[in-house]
Design an enzyme around this catalytic site. Sequence first.
Site, PDB file in Angstrom:
ATOM      1  N   TYR A  26      71.522 -49.584 -12.028  1.00  0.00           N
ATOM      2  CA  TYR A  26      72.840 -48.971 -11.557  1.00  0.00           C
ATOM      3  C   TYR A  26      73.922 -49.112 -12.224  1.00  0.00           C
ATOM      4  O   TYR A  26      74.612 -50.279 -12.103  1.00  0.00           O
ATOM      5  CB  TYR A  26      72.779 -48.854 -10.129  1.00  0.00           C
ATOM      6  CG  TYR A  26      74.044 -48.190  -9.300  1.00  0.00           C
ATOM      7  CD1 TYR A  26      74.536 -47.143  -9.645  1.00  0.00           C
ATOM      8  CD2 TYR A  26      74.972 -49.003  -8.630  1.00  0.00           C
ATOM      9  CE1 TYR A  26      75.650 -46.452  -9.374  1.00  0.00           C
ATOM     10  CE2 TYR A  26      76.240 -48.741  -8.209  1.00  0.00           C
ATOM     11  CZ  TYR A  26      76.684 -47.231  -8.437  1.00  0.00           C
ATOM     12  OH  TYR A  26      77.604 -46.699  -7.897  1.00  0.00           O
ATOM     13  N   ASP A  77      70.199 -55.467  -2.829  1.00  0.00           N
ATOM     14  CA  ASP A  77      70.992 -54.280  -2.548  1.00  0.00           C
ATOM     15  C   ASP A  77      69.897 -53.242  -1.877  1.00  0.00           C
ATOM     16  O   ASP A  77      68.973 -52.704  -2.761  1.00  0.00           O
ATOM     17  CB  ASP A  77      71.602 -53.665  -3.697  1.00  0.00           C
ATOM     18  CG  ASP A  77      72.441 -52.292  -3.384  1.00  0.00           C
ATOM     19  OD1 ASP A  77      72.006 -51.771  -2.296  1.00  0.00           O
ATOM     20  OD2 ASP A  77      72.894 -51.993  -4.213  1.00  0.00           O
ATOM     21  N   ILE A  82      70.402 -50.302  -0.219  1.00  0.00           N
ATOM     22  CA  ILE A  82      71.269 -49.102   0.488  1.00  0.00           C
ATOM     23  C   ILE A  82      70.283 -48.006   0.382  1.00  0.00           C
ATOM     24  O   ILE A  82      70.715 -47.026   0.981  1.00  0.00           O
ATOM     25  CB  ILE A  82      72.550 -49.090  -0.482  1.00  0.00           C
ATOM     26  CG1 ILE A  82      73.517 -48.353   0.104  1.00  0.00           C
ATOM     27  CG2 ILE A  82      72.111 -48.570  -1.789  1.00  0.00           C
ATOM     28  CD1 ILE A  82      74.976 -48.429  -0.284  1.00  0.00           C
ATOM     29  N   LYS A 114      74.086 -43.586   1.596  1.00  0.00           N
ATOM     30  CA  LYS A 114      72.929 -43.006   0.890  1.00  0.00           C
ATOM     31  C   LYS A 114      71.895 -42.374   1.967  1.00  0.00           C
ATOM     32  O   LYS A 114      71.438 -41.601   2.381  1.00  0.00           O
ATOM     33  CB  LYS A 114      71.778 -43.867   0.181  1.00  0.00           C
ATOM     34  CG  LYS A 114      72.864 -44.448  -0.920  1.00  0.00           C
ATOM     35  CD  LYS A 114      73.592 -43.526  -1.960  1.00  0.00           C
ATOM     36  CE  LYS A 114      74.464 -44.321  -2.777  1.00  0.00           C
ATOM     37  NZ  LYS A 114      75.206 -43.288  -3.405  1.00  0.00           N
TER      38      LYS A 114
END
Lengths: 502, 502
Positions: free
Chosen positions: A216, A301, A303, A341
Amino acid sequence: MRLIVPLQGVVQGRGGLFVGSLIPCCLFYFLQLYLKRRRSPPPDSDSTELPRTSSRSSLFTRGNSIGRVRVSSRAVPLAKPPDSPYYIGLERVKTDPYDRVSNRDGIIQLGLAESTLCFDLLQRWMSENLMDSMMHYSDDVDGGFDISSIAMYQPFEGLLEVRVAFADFMSRIMGGNVSFDPSNMVITAGGTPALEVLAFCLADHGNAFLIPSPYYPGFDRDIKFRTGIELIPVHCRSSDNFTVTVSALEQALNLARKRGIKVSGILFSNPSNPVGNILSRETLHAILSFAQEKNIHVISDEIFAGSVYGEDKEFVSMAEVAAASGDFDKSRVHIVYGLSKDLSLPGFRAGVIYSFHEDVLSAAKKLMRFSSMPVPVQRILISLLSDTRFIEEYMAAHRRRIRDKHFLFVEGLKQLGIPCAESGGGLYCWVDMSSLLTSYSEKGELELFEKLLSVAKINATPGTACYCIEPGWFRCCFTALADEDIPVIMERIKRLAESSTS
Amino acid sequence: MRLIVPLQGVVQGRGGLFVGSLIPCCLFYFLQLYLKRRRSPPPDSDSTELPRTSSRSSLFTRGNSIGRVRVSSRAVPLAKPPDSPYYIGLERVKTDPYDRVSNRDGIIQLGLAESTLCFDLLQRWMSENLMDSMMHYSDDVDGGFDISSIAMYQPFEGLLEVRVAFADFMSRIMGGNVSFDPSNMVITAGGTPALEVLAFCLADHGNAFLIPSPYYPGFDRDIKFRTGIELIPVHCRSSDNFTVTVSALEQALNLARKRGIKVSGILFSNPSNPVGNILSRETLHAILSFAQEKNIHVISDEIFAGSVYGEDKEFVSMAEVAAASGDFDKSRVHIVYGLSKDLSLPGFRAGVIYSFHEDVLSAAKKLMRFSSMPVPVQRILISLLSDTRFIEEYMAAHRRRIRDKHFLFVEGLKQLGIPCAESGGGLYCWVDMSSLLTSYSEKGELELFEKLLSVAKINATPGTACYCIEPGWFRCCFTALADEDIPVIMERIKRLAESSTS
């Protein structure tokens, strides 16, 4: 020219000793002095360069650039326009955004991972509960709610109730096989500060994290802007569906060491962003074993943990793997989570650090003075996350609707002969547009990015921005699209492909 | 011992040249090599120290400290308990907080600058307007409000509407003589990140800001935790009512230069915290002239600007002084503001950076990814700050009630023979308790701080925590007290004074 080295004299006897060492030693000595003077200008050189005078107006008139005050050297790159295609694309969309009613020729946004799929459900919940969630009535307060429950200072790491609510919610969306302890949790104003604060606590300036790539593009800003930590991409390949291997990690670590860089940890997203694949229990175990062997940290991560839509896909949290085995020193494991998200609430800036390391938690709590979640937002989230009936309904709809939209989008591309990587989570897919490249290179990919933006009027994030080593891959976010937008996108790509071949 | 310097040889002829320069040159050369080797340890020393083995479980068992992963060296001090009396006092209150009903023997909090004086007004406004402020109805949305107006990503620097509302509000509370341009504004999640982001943009690691002392102890955390910037106290004295002078600034700057430290700016609060005095237009002009002459930045923390209660006191913003004269390069002026004090909303985490420097604004906007204000909070504040009738009513009550409470508190102390510094703003007063010291020293002051905490059960912030060089001064915050608490405090101090003298 003949080079005289200091120790040459030793083998040449007494005369050689003098001639051989005196001259280079003296040269070296004065060179050092010279360099030292050049390297450190007198402190406050800015101000000493200015003539001291009381008639300032003659020196500093408005708009006069002489003596204009300078920003810090670390602010200079931040003040410049972005150079990553990811951010360039996002900026370009703002200049001419597509709207299916008012601007049908505008740029369609496939660059931002946000979802509007369940806004109907959120709208209903907020209409019914927003007011009550923020208004705590108290017997001590006359004729109204207790304003102190939202207005006053609260612990920067979050109220206990919000940490309990987050712990329950995270356990629920992660399949119920892992439990989270609210005392290991620090609530943050978004996943972004959660990541930066963790980075700050785990590594020093000049240290590095290994990071499986493609990754990302926002991680560059999250980590590099202020912490001075490097990100070392560990290149993954389409042949493995871009899944990281221990041998690739080992290789990257060794290379970093050779360059004299201390690696402090491994950072990765699961489900992976931008590919969308879900790391298996075995892969997580292997990563953690590797981190244990090298005595480094693991930042997972997660998320997109609740945005898993694949039929037979199971999300496993790194927290679960760390807790399941007594072999691991759990204190090296740190989880980042947030509601941007899975609950489609990026505007709420809701994030979490979950860590097993006491010092990390203590330091992170103090740093929350810079990124604590406002109390009104905490109050709304306590109500929202504790409403288990709503959460069950929402999560089921969220997953079903991502799956359906994903199917529509990927099918549309398939009909154009454009394949996607296998994926099971996230608000995006990872599209192989290499067939549209005029040259199989980074240059060719960036040309396609530009053509997509300006000709097809589509903003998709090119693999280059994600440090992908295979050209032609693009991340396309599809969860803010209406069904009727998808044929528009496919038609635009089709026309671009036809014009390229003709 | 006889020192042989390289150039000695020059005046002693040929033999002296050899003897005089050869030996020290060689020594210097090898010393350099030696130091260089010692300074840079092999990279990744942590991990290379670990034996490489696949039988990890034998090495890393749960709770085994061998091989336990370490946090960054910058997180180490943050993980430790605080050593500032300011934070020690705040922590102690949490263990046994005073409550006029349920815990009358608890510790009374005079350490935290928060106000409950106008909670009745805020409560009324929130009850009537909270829901509408967050629910934007749109024609495009069926049967309800537009959830996207609070849920989705928005510009990190704040919506235009919230910047306009802040600009109007700030101009209003600052006497209407100064206007603020919303495009020079970055909205932050609290005054604290506003200050840190500014510091990050204006100075580099190792640089310093001059700061008139006594100063607010939180600045140490705001500035030093992550930016690596030093704060150099510019000591002010009671004889000037702790107002800074240009000669003191000059002296501190020269001292810093001698120590090789680059000074990048001056940071100060106005109304001053902890003293509560209001800087005159002349003082502001002198500070800005000094900054201009030295080509450094000015950061004016004006977070108490609307909490001015003195009868004949006028608050002047540094923005007004900078704009009023064409002589100044305004781009060096940066204002920090927020709603924690003047609107009694610390729980909302609402702050502002106001700057005339384009690069600072550009960099700060990008850094807002770490500290942006959640959109629901922005929506509430747009409504609240734009409700000019309410704001006028609130501000008048806020000022009047601080003045009345200040009078009660200071009168109570006066009757005990304890004077306060002259003040006109802030939620606190600056109390001269030197008559209660057993020794006129920092040690004596800290002993009194401890006695106040454990015997009188009052948490007041000692001057030492604020870098005051005159012992015996304490900051007492009075705006979260009920009128009936004040005699309790006075009685406790009286008993402490009596027990000290007996």
